[in-house]
Write a protein that holds these residues in place. Sequence first.
Motif, short mmCIF file in Angstrom:
data_model
loop_
_atom_site.label_atom_id
_atom_site.label_comp_id
_atom_site.label_asym_id
_atom_site.label_seq_id
_atom_site.Cartn_x
_atom_site.Cartn_y
_atom_site.Cartn_z
N GLY A 144 0.84 -1.18 0.00
CA GLY A 144 0.00 0.00 0.00
C GLY A 144 0.88 1.24 0.00
N LEU A 145 0.45 2.27 -0.70
CA LEU A 145 1.22 3.51 -0.82
C LEU A 145 0.39 4.70 -0.37
CD1 LEU A 145 2.76 2.98 -4.37
CD2 LEU A 145 3.88 2.53 -2.17
N LEU A 164 0.81 -2.94 -6.38
CA LEU A 164 0.77 -1.68 -5.64
C LEU A 164 -0.68 -1.28 -5.39
CD1 LEU A 164 3.54 0.38 -7.49
CD2 LEU A 164 3.76 -0.94 -5.36
N GLN A 165 -0.95 -0.84 -4.19
CA GLN A 165 -2.29 -0.38 -3.83
C GLN A 165 -2.23 1.08 -3.42
OE1 GLN A 165 -5.17 -2.79 -1.45
NE2 GLN A 165 -4.90 -1.18 0.06
N GLY A 166 -3.09 1.90 -3.99
CA GLY A 166 -3.11 3.30 -3.62
C GLY A 166 -3.38 4.17 -4.84
N ASN A 167 -3.13 5.43 -4.71
CA ASN A 167 -2.54 6.14 -3.59
C ASN A 167 -3.04 7.59 -3.57
OD1 ASN A 167 -1.17 6.95 -5.96
ND2 ASN A 167 0.62 7.54 -4.79
N LEU A 188 -4.43 6.91 -12.20
CA LEU A 188 -4.40 5.78 -13.13
C LEU A 188 -3.28 5.94 -14.15
CD1 LEU A 188 -8.23 5.35 -13.72
CD2 LEU A 188 -6.74 3.81 -12.42
N ALA A 189 -3.10 7.16 -14.63
CA ALA A 189 -2.05 7.41 -15.62
C ALA A 189 -0.66 7.21 -15.02
CB ALA A 189 -2.18 8.82 -16.18
N HIS A 194 -0.43 -1.33 -16.86
CA HIS A 194 0.26 -2.52 -16.40
C HIS A 194 -0.65 -3.28 -15.45
CE1 HIS A 194 3.89 -0.59 -17.94
NE2 HIS A 194 3.60 0.47 -17.19
N PRO A 195 -0.49 -4.57 -15.32
CA PRO A 195 -1.23 -5.31 -14.29
C PRO A 195 -0.67 -5.02 -12.91
CG PRO A 195 0.30 -6.77 -15.40
CD PRO A 195 0.37 -5.45 -16.13
N GLY A 196 -1.46 -5.27 -11.88
CA GLY A 196 -0.94 -5.19 -10.52
C GLY A 196 -1.20 -3.89 -9.79
N HIS A 197 -2.28 -3.17 -10.15
CA HIS A 197 -2.63 -1.95 -9.43
C HIS A 197 -4.01 -2.11 -8.80
CE1 HIS A 197 -3.94 2.54 -9.50
NE2 HIS A 197 -3.48 2.20 -8.31
#
Length: 231
Positions: A144-145, A164-167, A188-189, A194-197
């Motif tokens: 988390g960020l 990555l989660q956030g932010n 989002l930009a 990419h995957p993984g957000h």
Amino acid sequence: MDAVRLIRRELRERVPLIGFAGSPWTLACYMIEGQGSSSFAKPKALAWDDPATMHKLLDVVARSVALYLAGQAAAGAQALMVFDTWGGLLPPDLFREFSLRYLAQIAQMLQSDNVAKALPLILFSKGANGHLEALADTGCAALGLDWTIGLAEARARVGARVALQGNIDPAVLLAKPEAIRAEVGKTLASFGAHPGHVFNLGHGITPEIDPAHLGVLIDAVHELSARSRNL
């Protein structure tokens, strides 16, 4: 655990349920200080004056947190998250010794639980952006960020080994709907296609937030993220 089972049942698989707990350092801060604080000087002083006692306390709390999260996993949580809200108050050497060490201990303990080990573990250490690489090495699935680091920078540092989660800054929910939508687009930009957000706030929702503004944010995430996938 009854609450976890009830919420999981009522969600009816529409969205996943994230179980959570405070980190050992953050819980110890409240235990020692006895109240909220902007500095938590008392627990930091104890860490300097009597590190053996602080380590003993943190070990007890870490084991309790791991058992608590494993219990949530057994009750139906589909991901687990640890909130290290006050880890960022520590100098780098104290962070590694009194916060990071016990986050890693929790991650290791959860791997010995047959149910919890199959669930993604998210670690969130607010204000600890200097330690992202070390946090990613704990064995967690995601970090988390908070809003003080860009997603692009964080991804460049940890690569694809963790999600990555956030932010987005939670204060944006006090702004007008058009400003909320604009910040969602920027967030989002920043991560890119990419995957993984996992889109999220950079910390919690404060009591004065109008729930309708949260609805604006959620709708914007759905709309703008779907639009970017179709480009």
